[in-house]
Design a protein around this motif. Structure first.
Motif, short mmCIF file in Angstrom:
data_model
loop_
_atom_site.label_atom_id
_atom_site.label_comp_id
_atom_site.label_asym_id
_atom_site.label_seq_id
_atom_site.Cartn_x
_atom_site.Cartn_y
_atom_site.Cartn_z
N TRP B 36 0.86 -1.17 0.00
CA TRP B 36 0.00 0.00 0.00
C TRP B 36 0.90 1.23 0.00
CZ3 TRP B 36 -5.07 0.71 -0.73
CH2 TRP B 36 -5.92 -0.41 -0.59
N TYR B 37 0.63 2.14 -0.97
CA TYR B 37 1.34 3.40 -1.05
C TYR B 37 0.35 4.53 -0.79
CZ TYR B 37 5.76 1.72 -3.06
OH TYR B 37 6.98 1.10 -3.26
N LYS B 38 0.86 5.58 -0.17
CA LYS B 38 0.09 6.79 0.11
C LYS B 38 0.62 7.91 -0.77
CE LYS B 38 -0.51 10.17 3.86
NZ LYS B 38 -0.17 10.47 5.28
N GLN B 39 -0.30 8.66 -1.40
CA GLN B 39 0.10 9.82 -2.18
C GLN B 39 -0.65 11.05 -1.69
OE1 GLN B 39 -1.00 10.17 -6.43
NE2 GLN B 39 1.14 10.70 -6.86
N GLU B 61 1.97 -1.76 10.79
CA GLU B 61 2.90 -0.63 10.96
C GLU B 61 2.16 0.45 11.73
OE1 GLU B 61 6.05 -0.09 10.23
OE2 GLU B 61 6.46 -1.90 9.06
N ASN B 62 2.37 0.46 13.03
CA ASN B 62 1.71 1.46 13.89
C ASN B 62 0.20 1.42 13.72
OD1 ASN B 62 4.28 2.40 14.86
ND2 ASN B 62 4.53 3.47 12.90
N ARG B 63 -0.42 2.49 13.22
CA ARG B 63 -1.87 2.55 13.08
C ARG B 63 -2.39 1.84 11.82
NH1 ARG B 63 -3.71 7.01 11.80
NH2 ARG B 63 -1.78 8.09 11.21
N PHE B 64 -1.48 1.36 11.01
CA PHE B 64 -1.84 0.74 9.74
C PHE B 64 -1.67 -0.78 9.82
CE2 PHE B 64 -2.13 4.64 7.29
CZ PHE B 64 -1.35 5.52 8.01
N SER B 65 -2.67 -1.49 9.38
CA SER B 65 -2.58 -2.95 9.35
C SER B 65 -3.31 -3.45 8.10
CB SER B 65 -3.18 -3.56 10.62
OG SER B 65 -4.54 -3.24 10.72
N VAL B 66 -2.99 -4.69 7.72
CA VAL B 66 -3.63 -5.25 6.55
C VAL B 66 -4.39 -6.51 6.94
CG1 VAL B 66 -1.94 -4.30 4.95
CG2 VAL B 66 -1.63 -6.63 5.86
N ASN B 67 -5.39 -6.83 6.13
CA ASN B 67 -6.09 -8.11 6.22
C ASN B 67 -5.81 -8.84 4.90
OD1 ASN B 67 -7.71 -10.30 6.65
ND2 ASN B 67 -9.62 -9.16 6.67
N PHE B 68 -4.86 -9.76 4.96
CA PHE B 68 -4.41 -10.48 3.77
C PHE B 68 -5.10 -11.82 3.71
CE2 PHE B 68 -2.15 -12.05 0.39
CZ PHE B 68 -1.19 -13.02 0.68
N GLN B 69 -5.93 -11.99 2.70
CA GLN B 69 -6.66 -13.24 2.48
C GLN B 69 -6.15 -13.84 1.17
OE1 GLN B 69 -8.93 -14.49 4.66
NE2 GLN B 69 -8.64 -12.72 6.01
N LYS B 70 -5.16 -14.74 1.27
CA LYS B 70 -4.48 -15.21 0.08
C LYS B 70 -5.40 -15.99 -0.85
CE LYS B 70 -0.14 -17.36 -1.36
NZ LYS B 70 1.14 -17.96 -0.88
N ALA B 71 -6.23 -16.86 -0.30
CA ALA B 71 -7.11 -17.66 -1.14
C ALA B 71 -8.11 -16.79 -1.90
CB ALA B 71 -7.85 -18.69 -0.29
N GLN B 83 -6.15 10.24 11.36
CA GLN B 83 -5.69 11.60 11.59
C GLN B 83 -5.84 12.43 10.32
OE1 GLN B 83 -1.65 11.12 13.00
NE2 GLN B 83 -2.29 9.95 14.80
N LEU B 84 -5.87 13.75 10.48
CA LEU B 84 -6.04 14.63 9.33
C LEU B 84 -4.93 14.40 8.31
CD1 LEU B 84 -7.14 17.95 11.07
CD2 LEU B 84 -8.58 16.28 9.87
N GLY B 85 -3.75 14.06 8.80
CA GLY B 85 -2.62 13.82 7.90
C GLY B 85 -2.73 12.55 7.10
N ASP B 86 -3.73 11.72 7.40
CA ASP B 86 -3.93 10.49 6.62
C ASP B 86 -4.68 10.76 5.32
OD1 ASP B 86 -4.64 8.57 9.65
OD2 ASP B 86 -2.72 9.00 8.64
N GLY B 106 -6.53 3.42 -7.31
CA GLY B 106 -6.43 4.32 -6.17
C GLY B 106 -7.76 4.59 -5.49
N THR B 107 -7.68 4.94 -4.21
CA THR B 107 -8.83 5.35 -3.40
C THR B 107 -8.48 6.66 -2.72
OG1 THR B 107 -9.55 3.08 -2.94
CG2 THR B 107 -10.30 4.80 -1.42
N ILE B 108 -9.32 7.67 -2.93
CA ILE B 108 -9.13 8.94 -2.24
C ILE B 108 -9.72 8.83 -0.84
CG2 ILE B 108 -9.70 11.39 -2.20
CD1 ILE B 108 -9.96 11.23 -5.26
N LEU B 109 -8.92 9.10 0.17
CA LEU B 109 -9.40 9.07 1.55
C LEU B 109 -9.53 10.49 2.08
CD1 LEU B 109 -10.16 7.48 4.11
CD2 LEU B 109 -7.74 7.63 4.78
#
Lengths: 115, 113
Positions: B36-39, B61-71, B83-86, B106-109
């Motif tokens: 995951w990249y942030k722009q 990674e701190n406040r960031f986590s993933v849910n990886f479902q390989k199948a 946070q506003l900076g996210d 991409g997804t705009i947050l």
């Protein structure tokens, strides 16, 4: 360390003009890449290089040429610019192996407008 | 060829709340990496988190986590305590042979205060 730098940051071209975008990295990375970013399409790979003197085509190579004469530099050329090449161009670099340290480091991007 | 799909063009979250961004991918390789990249508006691409496909444990990674479902070939990003900076565009990407990245659209947050 400057990381990955790109020159220029902005450019406006007329249709048919040519230009070269320069990418430089100071991390001694083997791999370098050129991407373009268009609205709604994410980043797409144009060309890449796995080492000095080598280049290969990516997903959208038409209309572009590249050269990697020095390990730290990767040049992207547009021989005859077209409006469809209006985009933001990103350069990236990475180490030469897959593993825990395979992150791609990106430059700040170049916004190119072709009129 | 690999494909990466982000089905949410835009998401909103209230400050301090949790949000999940979705990503699905398709690859024929058995060994691959997901990112995951942030722009932010500055346009700089910033690595948020990385997941090795051979690892079953979800990356954090701190406040960031993933849910990886390989199948299911699913790789969602959860941002806790937003946070506003996210606020940024977030790209999901899959690394194929040759260290080449294939990106989603991409997804705009947006983060509301």
């Amino acid at each position: 360390n400057a990381g990955v730098t790109q020159t220029p940051k902005f450019r406006v071209l007329k249709t048919g003009q040519s230009m070269t975008l320069l990418c430089a990295q100071d991390m001694n990375h083997e791999y370098m890449y050129w991407y373009r970013q268009d609205p709604g399409m994410g980043l797409r790979l144009i060309h890449y290089s796995v080492g000095e003197g080598t280049t290969a085509k990516g997903e959208v190579p038409d209309g572009y040429n590249v050269s990697r004469l020095k390990k730290q530099n990767f040049l992207l050329g547009l021989e005859s610019a077209a409006p469809s090449q209006t985009s933001v161009y990103f350069c990236a670099s990475s180490r030469n192996y897959r593993g825990g340290d395979n992150e791609q480091f990106f430059g700040p991007g170049t916004r190119l407008t072709v009129l | 060829a690999q494909t990466v799909t982000q089905s949410q063009p835009e998401m909103s979250v209230q400050e301090a709340e949790t949000v999940t961004l979705s990503c699905t991918y398709d690859t024929s390789e058995s060994d691959y990496y997901l990112f995951w990249y942030k722009q932010p508006p500055s346009r700089q691409m910033i690595l948020v988190i990385r997941q090795e496909a051979y690892k079953q444990q979800n990356a954090t990674e701190n406040r960031f986590s993933v849910n990886f479902q390989k199948a299911a070939k699913s790789f969602s990003l959860k941002i806790s305590d937003s946070q506003l900076g996210d606020a940024a565009m977030y790209f999901c990407a899959c690394m194929e042979y040759g260290n080449k990245l294939v990106f989603g659209a991409g997804t705009i947050l947006r983060v509301k205060s």
